[in-house]
Design a protein around this motif. Structure first.
Motif, short mmCIF file in Angstrom:
data_model
loop_
_atom_site.label_atom_id
_atom_site.label_comp_id
_atom_site.label_asym_id
_atom_site.label_seq_id
_atom_site.Cartn_x
_atom_site.Cartn_y
_atom_site.Cartn_z
N GLY A 69 -6.91 -16.16 31.81
CA GLY A 69 -5.44 -16.00 32.24
C GLY A 69 -5.46 -17.07 33.49
N SER A 104 -5.27 -9.49 30.69
CA SER A 104 -4.57 -9.24 29.37
C SER A 104 -5.30 -8.42 28.21
N LYS A 105 -4.88 -7.71 27.41
CA LYS A 105 -5.67 -7.25 26.21
C LYS A 105 -6.25 -8.31 25.50
N GLU A 106 -5.07 -9.18 25.27
CA GLU A 106 -5.48 -10.34 24.24
C GLU A 106 -6.77 -11.12 24.84
N ALA A 107 -6.60 -11.46 26.10
CA ALA A 107 -7.55 -12.26 26.58
C ALA A 107 -9.05 -11.57 26.58
N GLY B 11 -2.23 -19.50 29.78
CA GLY B 11 -1.27 -18.29 29.70
C GLY B 11 -2.14 -17.10 30.25
N GLU B 14 -4.67 -15.98 27.58
CA GLU B 14 -5.42 -17.04 27.14
C GLU B 14 -6.86 -16.96 27.77
#
Lengths: 121, 340
Positions: A69, A104-107, B11, B14
């Motif tokens: 991030g 973040s969750k996605e990362a 971001g 990412e």
């Protein structure tokens, strides 16, 4: 001692062993480097500049750093626990220090997948 | 090398390997929608990489999104309602809504609002006034009252005293202080200090919500405005002090600030080659206060905590003035710039 990361600003010169850097967090124009001995260094340098310096200094096979991030760089070698659901990442050497950071969750999900694949191979 | 991609092209969702971490990552990059950067081998793992996974998440995401929208609307309605009630109950908003600082502005008549201290205009019962032995005093504060374009200002100037930052506990115990005013703001939500704050070389708070700064290095005060200042690093290295506040005047030029409310204002100023504290005796906007400081001849100035925050000083004859009793305050991060 492993390779040294050298950062120079108008006020200060820092020479830090890369394998002792746990993580680097960003706070606007400042960045805080956390070391394995629990020491911290504050630099008036944006995280992007620090990331570029690391990429310039360290050779490909010796670079353990991952940018997560906009405001975090971590040392892959200290990852102890990843919990994407709770957005929690624990960095530790298993003995002397334990640092909890959030992303973040996605990362974190992607980071977990990468490490899983690393172990499989 | 394209230098700025490190700053911008990532971001929060990412991750990327700063350089190629290992062969393993490079070998698997075909699965990861990696973007090769010129000069440095940097692979960027994007959300779009896990295509199949994204499809699986998309349905769940839509339902979640709906919940978020409904929740967001409900929260917004509650916040707006609370805001409306708050504005209705409060006639004179002292500060902006963005950051809720403890300034402890109470409804006061203009005369009462002159916190400090004016010995003749405030009854003795409002002041904790004691006499200190004049022989012992080597440092003191002078007070000067002035009128600039119909704005009454009090100028407090310390003499032969060394500045430093103190937290409230330390301040209560220190009897050698000859001038003290509240320095950095405190957030109302978490009661922590707003912006970067260094005390005796120790970083106690981070952030740059305000660009004005005051550093104290080897007893020397520097006032300025900058998003990133080397004075912060110097304060860390030399066991110095540093805090942030709204800039009011830089190089004799007025600096505009977002908060538009009126309040009793205080400033740390560079005036005629020395450092003083200036206090308005009327409720002013930042713009009006900054303009008054410029008219006064101030070259650089940053704001201090306004409202009815504490001001205390000791005059040359040993007379001590303190605007309020802080002995029962429980907020540990209330902080002061003091001269002692």
């Amino acid at each position: 001692m492993g390779q040294l990361l050298q950062f120079s600003t108008t006020m200060e010169l820092l020479r830090l062993p890369a394998d002792s850097v746990v993580c680097i967090t960003a706070d606007g124009n400042y960045s805080t480097i956390m070391m394995a001995d629990s020491g911290t260094y504050v630099l008036t340098m944006q995280l992007g500049h620090i990331e570029r310096r690391i990429a310039e200094i360290l050779s490909e096979d010796q670079n353990p750093f991952i940018r997560i991030g906009k405001s975090l760089i971590i040392n892959h070698d200290f990852i102890t626990s990843i919990n994407p659901q709770r957005q929690k990442l624990i960095l530790s050497d298993g003995r002397t220090f334990r640092k909890e950071v959030t992303a973040s969750k996605e990362a974190l999900r992607m980071l977990k997948e990468i490490l899983e694949k690393e172990v499989e191979i | 090398m394209n230098s700025h991609h490190f700053d911008n092209e990532i971001g929060d969702d990412e991750i990327r390997i700063v350089s190629s971490l290992s062969h393993h990552y490079r070998n698997n990059r075909s699965q990861e929608d990696g973007r090769e950067k010129d000069g440095v081998n940097t692979s960027l793992l994007c959300l779009s990489s896990a295509k199949d996974k994204n499809e699986a998440y998309s349905k769940r995401g839509k339902v979640k999104g709906l919940y978020f929208i409904i929740g967001g609307i409900a929260i917004s309605a509650i916040v707006l309602l609370a805001l409306g009630v708050w504005l209705f109950l409060r006639e004179d908003s002292p500060e902006d809504m963005g950051e809720l600082f403890i300034e402890e502005v109470t409804e006061q008549s203009p005369n009462d609002a002159v916190i400090v201290v004016v010995s003749d205009s405030i009854p003795d019962t409002q002041l904790d006034s004691t006499v200190v032995e004049p022989e012992v005093l080597k440092h003191f504060t002078t007070r000067k009252d002035t009128l600039i374009n119909k704005v009454r200002l009090v100028i407090l100037t310390p003499h032969n005293a060394i500045p430093e930052l103190q937290l409230i506990d330390e301040f209560r115990k220190d009897s050698t202080v000859v001038l003290a005013v509240q320095a950095a703001d405190i957030r109302r939500d978490n009661l922590e200090i707003v912006g970067a704050y260094v005390k005796k070389g120790e970083l106690m708070s981070k952030g740059e919500s305000k660009s004005g700064f005051c550093s104290i290095i080897n007893g020397q005060i520097t006032l300025g405005a900058a998003d990133a200042s080397p004075m912060l690093e110097q304060a860390l290295m030399t066991e110095g002090y540093f805090f942030r506040q709204y800039p009011l005047v830089v190089g004799s030029q007025l600096v505009e600030n977002k908060p538009k409310g009126r309040s009793i204002r205080r400033a740390l100023v560079e005036l005629e080659g020395s450092i003083s504290v200036v206090i308005s005796q009327h409720k002013l906007t930042y713009h009006e206060f900054s303009q008054s400081l410029i008219d006064l001849g101030v070259r650089n100035a940053i704001s201090l905590v306004g409202g009815d925050a504490l001001v205390a000083y000791v005059e040359e004859n040993g007379q001590k003035f303190i605007s309020k009793d802080v002995s029962n305050y429980k907020y540990e991060y209330i902080n002061y710039i003091v001269w002692k």
